[in-house]
Scaffold this active site. Sequence first.
Site, short mmCIF file in Angstrom:
data_model
loop_
_atom_site.label_atom_id
_atom_site.label_comp_id
_atom_site.label_asym_id
_atom_site.label_seq_id
_atom_site.Cartn_x
_atom_site.Cartn_y
_atom_site.Cartn_z
N ASP A 119 0.85 -1.20 0.00
CA ASP A 119 0.00 0.00 0.00
C ASP A 119 0.88 1.25 0.00
OD1 ASP A 119 -2.34 1.46 -0.07
OD2 ASP A 119 -2.73 1.31 2.09
N VAL A 120 1.81 1.30 -0.96
CA VAL A 120 2.69 2.46 -1.10
C VAL A 120 1.88 3.63 -1.66
CG1 VAL A 120 4.75 3.39 -2.21
CG2 VAL A 120 4.70 0.99 -1.46
#
Length: 292
Positions: free
Chosen positions: A89-90
């Site tokens: 979940d960058v």
Amino acid sequence: MNEEFQKEIGIISQVNHKNVVKLLGLCLETKVPLLVYELISNGTLFKHIHDKGSQILASWSNRLRIASEIALALNYLHSLADPPIIHGDVKSVNILLDNKYTAKIADFGASVLISPGQTNILASKIQGTLGYLDPEYLMTGILTVQSDVYSFGVVLLELLTGEKPNSISSSGEKLNIIQHFISALETNNLFKILDFQAADEGEMDEIEVVAELAKACLNRMGVNRPTIKQVSDRLAMLTEHTQKSWTQQNNDETDYLLGETSTSSRKEVDQPILTPSQTVISFQIENYTDSI
């Protein structure tokens, strides 16, 4: 504690890197268990990109440094952590800036550990944030380290343009910022969509290199994207060049103000500083796909 909470503790507790937020402890005395992290005083990168009053991103050098620090952290997670970790979940909301505006990756709720010999994870459910999610992951449900590379490419685009991945035009229409960015890059209109002004030709060269790097990260096929190590190495090279140029410029100004005309000083001033186009563009980002 629920399973996801335990999983996040298991992942973050074994991470130790200057550009990853540190877990300090766990509080079980509350109704909902709490993770206690180090204090990160300057909020999220998202806030600084989209709050036009923020000054930290007024200079290209700071944007470049922050991008390099994020890539360093991801390279650590992918290659140096034991076992390796896919963040999953960058995004700019999950990148925090400390009191010195050093970037630190946070929120490992969607992260997964990679077992020895494993290259991908078949997810039981899609996690992450629309706009940053790898399209290949969305279609197949298979999460890889290259999924993080795609998401990082979106963050690079955000740093360059100041636009959110899911932006709305003045007419109320949803814009595809990625397509808009790639189109501008391919038609030599990149500098018309930047969120800041380049100070000189050297910075313009660096910006073009990073833009091409972002484009490579945003390839729809994971196998055609650069690895995060390749990305990190290129950004580190650019950052080092920028720092050397800044130091040389300040030394030259100091010599001028002090009236120094020694032979050694003249030799230092006369030494040519290679531009990014000479030192960095030469590695030809377009050859990434051939090297992977």
